[in-house]
Design a protein around this motif. Structure first.
Motif, short mmCIF file in Angstrom:
data_model
loop_
_atom_site.label_atom_id
_atom_site.label_comp_id
_atom_site.label_asym_id
_atom_site.label_seq_id
_atom_site.Cartn_x
_atom_site.Cartn_y
_atom_site.Cartn_z
N PRO A 8 -1.38 -3.48 -5.69
CA PRO A 8 -1.68 -2.48 -4.66
C PRO A 8 -2.86 -2.90 -3.79
O PRO A 8 -3.76 -3.59 -4.24
CB PRO A 8 -2.03 -1.24 -5.48
CG PRO A 8 -2.53 -1.76 -6.77
CD PRO A 8 -1.82 -3.06 -7.00
N PHE A 9 -2.80 -2.53 -2.54
CA PHE A 9 -3.95 -2.72 -1.66
C PHE A 9 -4.07 -1.51 -0.76
O PHE A 9 -3.12 -0.78 -0.54
CB PHE A 9 -3.86 -4.02 -0.87
CG PHE A 9 -2.66 -4.13 0.04
CD1 PHE A 9 -2.70 -3.68 1.35
CD2 PHE A 9 -1.48 -4.73 -0.41
CE1 PHE A 9 -1.60 -3.80 2.19
CE2 PHE A 9 -0.37 -4.85 0.44
CZ PHE A 9 -0.44 -4.38 1.72
N ASP A 10 -5.27 -1.28 -0.29
CA ASP A 10 -5.54 -0.10 0.53
C ASP A 10 -5.58 -0.45 1.99
O ASP A 10 -6.00 -1.44 2.43
CB ASP A 10 -6.87 0.54 0.13
CG ASP A 10 -6.84 0.98 -1.33
OD1 ASP A 10 -5.81 1.51 -1.76
OD2 ASP A 10 -7.85 0.79 -2.03
N ALA A 22 0.83 -1.19 0.00
CA ALA A 22 0.00 0.00 0.00
C ALA A 22 0.88 1.25 0.00
O ALA A 22 0.37 2.37 0.00
CB ALA A 22 -0.91 0.01 1.23
N ASP A 23 2.20 1.06 -0.01
CA ASP A 23 3.15 2.16 0.05
C ASP A 23 3.50 2.63 -1.37
O ASP A 23 4.02 1.86 -2.17
CB ASP A 23 4.41 1.68 0.78
CG ASP A 23 5.41 2.78 0.97
OD1 ASP A 23 6.05 3.19 -0.03
OD2 ASP A 23 5.59 3.23 2.11
N ARG A 24 3.19 3.89 -1.66
CA ARG A 24 3.40 4.44 -3.00
C ARG A 24 4.87 4.42 -3.41
O ARG A 24 5.21 4.06 -4.54
CB ARG A 24 2.86 5.88 -3.05
CG ARG A 24 3.03 6.57 -4.38
CD ARG A 24 2.58 8.03 -4.32
NE ARG A 24 3.15 8.78 -3.22
CZ ARG A 24 4.37 9.33 -3.23
NH1 ARG A 24 5.14 9.21 -4.28
NH2 ARG A 24 4.81 10.00 -2.19
#
Length: 67
Positions: free
Chosen positions: A65-67, A48-50
Motif C-alpha cells: 500500500p502507498f498513500d 492506494a486503492d482499497r
C-alpha cells in the motif's frame, strides 16, 4: 515498472475476475490491472486503492500500500 500491451486474453480474464470477485466492486481498469499482473506472474501489486487491494488479496497477491 513494466509496460505490457493489452490483448484479448487480458480483457477476458478481467471480465472473469469481475464476476469471480463480486464481493469487491472492481472498476474495469482495476480488473484489467489485476488481469495483466496475473499474466506477468506478479505476486505483488502496489496501490492506494482499497478495493483493488482487497481484490488482489482475495486472489492471493501481496499488496504494497502507498498513500
Amino acid at each position: 515498472l513494466e509496460v505490457c500491451p493489452l490483448d484479448d486474453g487480458h480483457a477476458l480474464d478481467a471480465i472473469g475476475l469481475a464476476g469471480r470477485l463480486r464481493g469487491h466492486p472492481l472498476r474495469s481498469l482495476d480488473a484489467l490491472h489485476l488481469a495483466i499482473a496475473r499474466s506477468l506472474g506478479a505476486g505483488q501489486i502496489a496501490t492506494a486503492d482499497r478495493v483493488l487491494a482487497q481484490a488482489a488479496t482475495a486472489l492471493g497477491m501481496k499488496v504494497a500500500p502507498f498513500d
